[in-house]
Design an enzyme around this catalytic site. Structure first.
Site, PDB file in Angstrom:
ATOM      1  CB  SER A 154     -12.015  47.547   5.205  1.00 18.93           C
ATOM      2  OG  SER A 154     -12.181  47.225   6.593  1.00 18.93           O
ATOM      3  CE1 TYR A 167      -8.069  44.204   5.052  1.00 24.16           C
ATOM      4  CE2 TYR A 167      -9.141  44.789   6.917  1.00 24.16           C
ATOM      5  CZ  TYR A 167      -9.232  44.735   5.828  1.00 24.16           C
ATOM      6  OH  TYR A 167      -9.909  44.539   5.021  1.00 24.16           O
TER       7      TYR A 167
END
Length: 262
Positions: A154, A167
């Site tokens: 990501s 995350y």
């Protein structure tokens, strides 16, 4: 590497980016083994795709569940004769939380574990369990290639925002392991690639408020919009077919660099 008449294992394959990938590879002649928690979506997808698709209900944080799905996939391959061409580790979650909150309470370890167990441990576990069935493939083409591993990181791996410590850690780890994984697998003729998308239309982004989504869209340079799952799937397909893509992280982000806060 050829896509047609090969089996691709795709975690998170019943929705979002994983589903778009499954549809694209299937359209180019692949057999797809879909691993996902959503049984209804999985059954519907297989019904749509037909006999070249198989679904296994899997929580990728459960190593036994992954093992059963791999065993089921291998049994299916014995029927079809279409060996594993690749793994797309697409299962992932986001659970925002400040490392220390307004009440001076630290982020719950259970929250950190939840994200790491799916995004990082689940990715590695799926890969390690699938590899013994890939290393024994018959080498194909002039380079003697046996397959490809494609992981999903990501933009948060590089410029995570406030509240994204867990995350960003999970996705940063996936990006970091790409090169050593490629090096480990080079002697088998298996490549490893990671794609790092920014804001894409997916189940995860559907849970965002309109304000948050608009703030992220504003951080895009061009095009000024969320990416489409089909655009992600095209990069997966090229990563399969282009043998020179190996040991690298591909940023698919419209030149987006996320601000510290929304």
């Amino acid at each position: 590497m050829k896509i047609a008449d090969r089996t691709f294992i795709i975690s998170g394959g019943a929705s979002g980016l994983g589903l778009a990938t499954a549809r694209d590879l299937h359209a180019h002649g692949a057999y797809v083994s879909l691993l996902d928690l959503n049984g209804d979506a999985g059954a519907e997808t297989v019904s749509t795709l037909g006999s070249r698709a198989k679904f296994f209900e899997v929580d990728v944080s459960d190593t036994d569940a992954i093992a059963k799905a791999i065993e089921g996939t291998v049994a299916w391959i014995k029927e079809t004769g279409k060996e594993i061409g690749g793994v797309v580790a697409g299962a992932g979650v986001g659970l925002p939380g400040m490392i220390i909150d307004k009440k001076n309470e630290p982020l719950a370890l259970s929250s950190i574990d939840f994200v790491l167990n799916i995004n990082l441990r689940g990715t590695l576990d799926l890969i390690r369990q699938a590899l013994p069935y890939m290393t024994t493939n018959k080498p194909d083409g002039p380079d003697g290639e046996r397959g490809v591993i494609i992981m999903i990181a990501s933009s948060a791996a590089f410029d995570g925002q406030m509240g994204q410590v867990a995350y960003a850690a999970s996705k940063g780890a996936v990006a970091a392991l790409t090169l050593p994984l490629a090096r480990d697998l080079s002697r088998f003729g298996i490549r490893a690639i990671t794609i790092a998308p920014s804001l894409f239309d997916s189940n995860m982004t559907k849970m965002m408020s309109a304000k948050v989504k608009q703030s992220l869209t504003n951080a895009m340079e061009f095009p000024k919009r969320a990416g489409q799952p089909e655009e992600f799937a095209r990069v997966v397909r090229d990563s399969v077919e282009n043998s020179m893509l190996n040991g690298t992280v591909i940023r698919l982000d419209g030149a987006m660099r996320m601000p510290a806060r929304l």
